[in-house]
Design a protein around this motif. Structure first.
Motif, PDB file in Angstrom:
ATOM      1  N   PRO A   1       0.588  -1.383  -0.263  1.00  0.00           N
ATOM      2  CA  PRO A   1       0.234   0.381   0.198  1.00  0.00           C
ATOM      3  C   PRO A   1       1.012   1.290  -0.038  1.00  0.00           C
ATOM      4  N   LEU A   2       2.086   1.409   0.808  1.00  0.00           N
ATOM      5  CA  LEU A   2       2.590   2.603   0.375  1.00  0.00           C
ATOM      6  C   LEU A   2       4.157   2.570  -0.575  1.00  0.00           C
ATOM      7  N   SER A   3       3.636   1.490  -1.694  1.00  0.00           N
ATOM      8  CA  SER A   3       4.269   1.410  -2.595  1.00  0.00           C
ATOM      9  C   SER A   3       4.535   2.924  -3.937  1.00  0.00           C
ATOM     10  N   ARG A   4       5.622   3.112  -4.035  1.00  0.00           N
ATOM     11  CA  ARG A   4       5.801   4.987  -5.300  1.00  0.00           C
ATOM     12  C   ARG A   4       5.405   4.545  -6.525  1.00  0.00           C
ATOM     13  N   THR A   5       5.916   3.068  -6.944  1.00  0.00           N
ATOM     14  CA  THR A   5       6.151   2.367  -7.925  1.00  0.00           C
ATOM     15  C   THR A   5       6.370   1.741  -8.135  1.00  0.00           C
ATOM     16  N   GLY A   6       5.955   0.576  -9.760  1.00  0.00           N
ATOM     17  CA  GLY A   6       5.895  -0.758  -9.681  1.00  0.00           C
ATOM     18  C   GLY A   6       4.224  -1.277  -9.208  1.00  0.00           C
ATOM     19  N   LEU A   7       4.285  -2.379  -9.167  1.00  0.00           N
ATOM     20  CA  LEU A   7       3.268  -3.168  -8.959  1.00  0.00           C
ATOM     21  C   LEU A   7       2.504  -3.031  -7.355  1.00  0.00           C
ATOM     22  N   ASN A   8       1.575  -2.009  -6.634  1.00  0.00           N
ATOM     23  CA  ASN A   8       1.460  -2.162  -5.382  1.00  0.00           C
ATOM     24  C   ASN A   8      -0.018  -3.310  -5.498  1.00  0.00           C
ATOM     25  N   VAL A   9      -0.278  -4.094  -6.168  1.00  0.00           N
ATOM     26  CA  VAL A   9      -1.304  -5.397  -6.216  1.00  0.00           C
ATOM     27  C   VAL A   9      -0.570  -6.432  -6.727  1.00  0.00           C
ATOM     28  N   ARG A  10      -0.517  -7.541  -6.421  1.00  0.00           N
ATOM     29  CA  ARG A  10      -0.122  -8.821  -7.093  1.00  0.00           C
ATOM     30  C   ARG A  10      -1.219  -9.638  -6.797  1.00  0.00           C
ATOM     31  N   ILE A  11      -1.603 -10.916  -7.971  1.00  0.00           N
ATOM     32  CA  ILE A  11      -2.493 -11.680  -7.545  1.00  0.00           C
ATOM     33  C   ILE A  11      -2.083 -12.707  -7.884  1.00  0.00           C
ATOM     34  N   PHE A  12      -2.223 -14.015  -7.631  1.00  0.00           N
ATOM     35  CA  PHE A  12      -1.462 -15.667  -8.152  1.00  0.00           C
ATOM     36  C   PHE A  12      -2.242 -15.868  -8.318  1.00  0.00           C
ATOM     37  N   ASP A  13      -2.772 -16.275  -9.418  1.00  0.00           N
ATOM     38  CA  ASP A  13      -3.545 -17.077 -10.619  1.00  0.00           C
ATOM     39  C   ASP A  13      -3.218 -18.243 -10.109  1.00  0.00           C
ATOM     40  N   ASP A  14      -2.659 -19.232 -10.222  1.00  0.00           N
ATOM     41  CA  ASP A  14      -2.883 -20.978  -9.838  1.00  0.00           C
ATOM     42  C   ASP A  14      -3.576 -20.368  -8.170  1.00  0.00           C
ATOM     43  N   HIS A  15      -3.076 -19.652  -7.195  1.00  0.00           N
ATOM     44  CA  HIS A  15      -4.017 -19.829  -5.725  1.00  0.00           C
ATOM     45  C   HIS A  15      -5.409 -19.806  -6.096  1.00  0.00           C
ATOM     46  N   ILE A  16      -6.252 -18.574  -6.678  1.00  0.00           N
ATOM     47  CA  ILE A  16      -7.242 -17.618  -6.744  1.00  0.00           C
ATOM     48  C   ILE A  16      -8.327 -19.696  -7.592  1.00  0.00           C
ATOM     49  N   ARG A  17      -7.564 -19.958  -8.683  1.00  0.00           N
ATOM     50  CA  ARG A  17      -7.354 -21.406  -9.080  1.00  0.00           C
ATOM     51  C   ARG A  17      -8.057 -22.509  -8.438  1.00  0.00           C
ATOM     52  N   GLU A  18      -6.894 -22.745  -7.386  1.00  0.00           N
ATOM     53  CA  GLU A  18      -7.139 -23.590  -6.141  1.00  0.00           C
ATOM     54  C   GLU A  18      -8.433 -23.869  -6.069  1.00  0.00           C
ATOM     55  N   ALA A  19      -8.521 -22.686  -4.860  1.00  0.00           N
ATOM     56  CA  ALA A  19      -9.224 -22.010  -3.610  1.00  0.00           C
ATOM     57  C   ALA A  19     -10.833 -22.511  -4.382  1.00  0.00           C
ATOM     58  N   ALA A  20     -10.999 -21.811  -5.660  1.00  0.00           N
ATOM     59  CA  ALA A  20     -12.416 -21.546  -6.437  1.00  0.00           C
ATOM     60  C   ALA A  20     -12.662 -22.578  -6.545  1.00  0.00           C
ATOM     61  N   ALA A  21     -11.955 -23.991  -6.806  1.00  0.00           N
ATOM     62  CA  ALA A  21     -12.046 -25.178  -7.149  1.00  0.00           C
ATOM     63  C   ALA A  21     -12.230 -25.475  -6.024  1.00  0.00           C
ATOM     64  N   ARG A  22     -11.252 -25.907  -4.119  1.00  0.00           N
ATOM     65  CA  ARG A  22     -11.894 -26.056  -3.631  1.00  0.00           C
ATOM     66  C   ARG A  22     -12.883 -25.718  -2.679  1.00  0.00           C
ATOM     67  N   GLU A  23     -13.492 -24.671  -2.653  1.00  0.00           N
ATOM     68  CA  GLU A  23     -14.475 -23.452  -2.086  1.00  0.00           C
ATOM     69  C   GLU A  23     -16.280 -23.807  -3.272  1.00  0.00           C
ATOM     70  N   ASN A  24     -15.892 -24.386  -4.417  1.00  0.00           N
ATOM     71  CA  ASN A  24     -16.367 -24.588  -4.829  1.00  0.00           C
ATOM     72  C   ASN A  24     -17.590 -23.124  -5.921  1.00  0.00           C
TER      73      ASN A  24
END
Length: 138
Positions: A43-66
């Motif tokens: 949240p205090l980043s001045r440059t570059g990405l300030n949010v990173r989402i992990f696609d593999d973890h999202i897919r695993e959570a979606a499958a696990r939680e239906n």
């Protein structure tokens, strides 16, 4: 509602000079990061990405939680963007969109409706976007 003391000194300066836009990247995988971690914010980043989402973890959570990929992805993005707009990596006590761990409670609600920010979180985010707290910081 989350209570955060007024920021003074260096912390306020860092928050005021952090980027106010969202630079979000969806990374294909998260090597060496626990699978429960769906994303990260700087949240205090001045440059570059300030949010990173992990696609593999999202897919695993979606499958696990239906849940659909889009449902889990959108909630994870909202959570991490929330950190940037709140200028904080703290989490809400208990349950909800900004809780540190999503349990059956959050995933069940995701299946029926969207999770939302609290009124207090929304006020803080609006103040961040307006720059109201930073008028005295150079």
């Amino acid at each position: 509602m989350i209570y955060e003391p007024r920021r003074g000194g260096r912390e306020l300066e860092l928050a005021c000079h952090a980027r106010r836009d969202i630079a979000l990247g969806i990374l294909p995988s998260a090597v060496g990061i626990k699978e429960q971690v769906l994303g990260m914010a700087q949240p205090l980043s001045r440059t570059g990405l300030n949010v990173r989402i992990f696609d593999d973890h999202i897919r695993e959570a979606a499958a696990r939680e239906n849940r659909t990929y889009a449902t889990v992805l959108s909630h994870a993005m909202a959570h991490e963007i929330g950190h940037v707009l709140l200028r904080s990596n703290t989490h809400a006590a208990g349950w909800g969109l900004m809780s540190d761990v999503w349990t059956d409670h959050e995933y069940d609600r995701m299946g029926k409706e969207a999770l939302f920010f609290t009124a207090g979180e929304s006020r803080t985010m609006r103040a961040t976007l307006s720059g109201a707290a930073c008028t005295s910081v150079e």
